[in-house]
Design a protein around this motif. Structure first.
Motif, PDB file in Angstrom:
ATOM      1  N   ASP A 153      17.485 -23.251  -2.743  1.00 16.32           N
ATOM      2  CA  ASP A 153      16.504 -23.416  -3.819  1.00 16.32           C
ATOM      3  C   ASP A 153      15.724 -24.713  -3.657  1.00 16.32           C
ATOM      4  O   ASP A 153      14.512 -24.764  -3.903  1.00 16.32           O
ATOM      5  N   TYR A 154      16.416 -25.784  -3.245  1.00 13.12           N
ATOM      6  CA  TYR A 154      15.727 -27.058  -3.048  1.00 13.12           C
ATOM      7  C   TYR A 154      14.669 -26.955  -1.959  1.00 13.12           C
ATOM      8  O   TYR A 154      13.536 -27.415  -2.129  1.00 13.12           O
ATOM      9  N   VAL A 155      15.038 -26.360  -0.820  1.00 15.06           N
ATOM     10  CA  VAL A 155      14.074 -26.239   0.284  1.00 15.06           C
ATOM     11  C   VAL A 155      12.910 -25.356  -0.152  1.00 15.06           C
ATOM     12  O   VAL A 155      11.744 -25.655   0.141  1.00 15.06           O
ATOM     13  N   LEU A 156      13.213 -24.289  -0.862  1.00  9.27           N
ATOM     14  CA  LEU A 156      12.154 -23.392  -1.333  1.00  9.27           C
ATOM     15  C   LEU A 156      11.227 -24.119  -2.308  1.00  9.27           C
ATOM     16  O   LEU A 156       9.994 -24.019  -2.215  1.00  9.27           O
ATOM     17  N   LEU A 157      11.807 -24.893  -3.232  1.00  5.59           N
ATOM     18  CA  LEU A 157      10.993 -25.651  -4.173  1.00  5.59           C
ATOM     19  C   LEU A 157      10.172 -26.714  -3.451  1.00  5.59           C
ATOM     20  O   LEU A 157       9.012 -26.977  -3.816  1.00  5.59           O
TER      21      LEU A 157
END
Length: 207
Positions: A153-157
């Motif tokens: 989720d962090y990389v996607l965000l």
């Protein structure tokens, strides 16, 4: 700069505080985690490798005796996350990536980031993710598959934020401040990069 620039999160994450839980330096002393007791065992025979395994309701983390307290705290967090990822083994499908992108954009970016496509790729070995704002495309490295979902989720965000702000200036990082696991995710990825540089990981467990 090209007319159609791409931005991404590389495997070389900038140094930042990882916000790890605090552990004492004494060896063989149980330490509490969110799910079970954690025991760190230091070994003079272990020079470079770090490993971890479950033993009943405890998690045993094996580290070199020379490792500093700061390194110990970081590696305990990394190995706990690695064990959790190995135990879950859940791979997020391509369709779910698009749903996650929409949810994250709504929750943290006021729905302003609207990617045209979000997909896994296998040709990004030095980047965790990348995006091309002109096309609205986001690509995540297959190396993230099986990592904890908060890391994905962090990389996607991170890539969603690049659709709004190029580069890594204060305005860009301001967009990520609302995500509560930014520092933990960055610490996890930094640990993965460091682990890949070690000659033998994981090692056979020592008693």
């Amino acid at each position: 700069m090209s007319a159609d620039p791409s931005f991404g999160l590389t495997g070389e994450t900038p140094a930042r505080s990882a916000g790890r839980p605090q552990y004492s330096a004494a060896a063989h002393r149980p330490r509490a985690s969110s799910t079970s007791a954690v025991e760190v065992r230091r070994s003079a025979r272990r020079s470079r490798t770090v490993s971890a395994y479950r033993e009943g309701d405890r998690t045993i983390v094996l580290i070199p005796a020379r490792m500093s307290e700061a390194e110990e705290r970081r590696w305990v967090g990394v190995m706990l996350d690695k064990l959790a990822a190995q135990e879950s083994k859940r791979v997020i499908g391509g369709g779910e990536l698009a749903e996650r992108a929409e949810r994250l954009s709504g929750q943290y970016l006021d729905c302003r980031a609207r990617p045209a496509s979000v997909r896994w790729v296998t040709n990004q070995n030095t980047r965790w993710g990348s995006c091309t704002p002109a096309e609205g495309s986001i690509r995540l490295s297959h190396r993230l598959q099986g990592m904890p979902e908060y890391v994905v989720d962090y990389v996607l965000l991170h890539e969603l934020a690049h659709l709004l702000v190029p580069g890594h200036g204060p305005r860009f990082w301001g967009l990520l401040e609302a995500y509560p696991r930014t520092e933990r995710a960055r610490g996890y990825l930094e640990g993965v990069v460091a682990a890949e540089r070690l000659p033998h990981l994981p090692a056979a467990r020592e008693r």
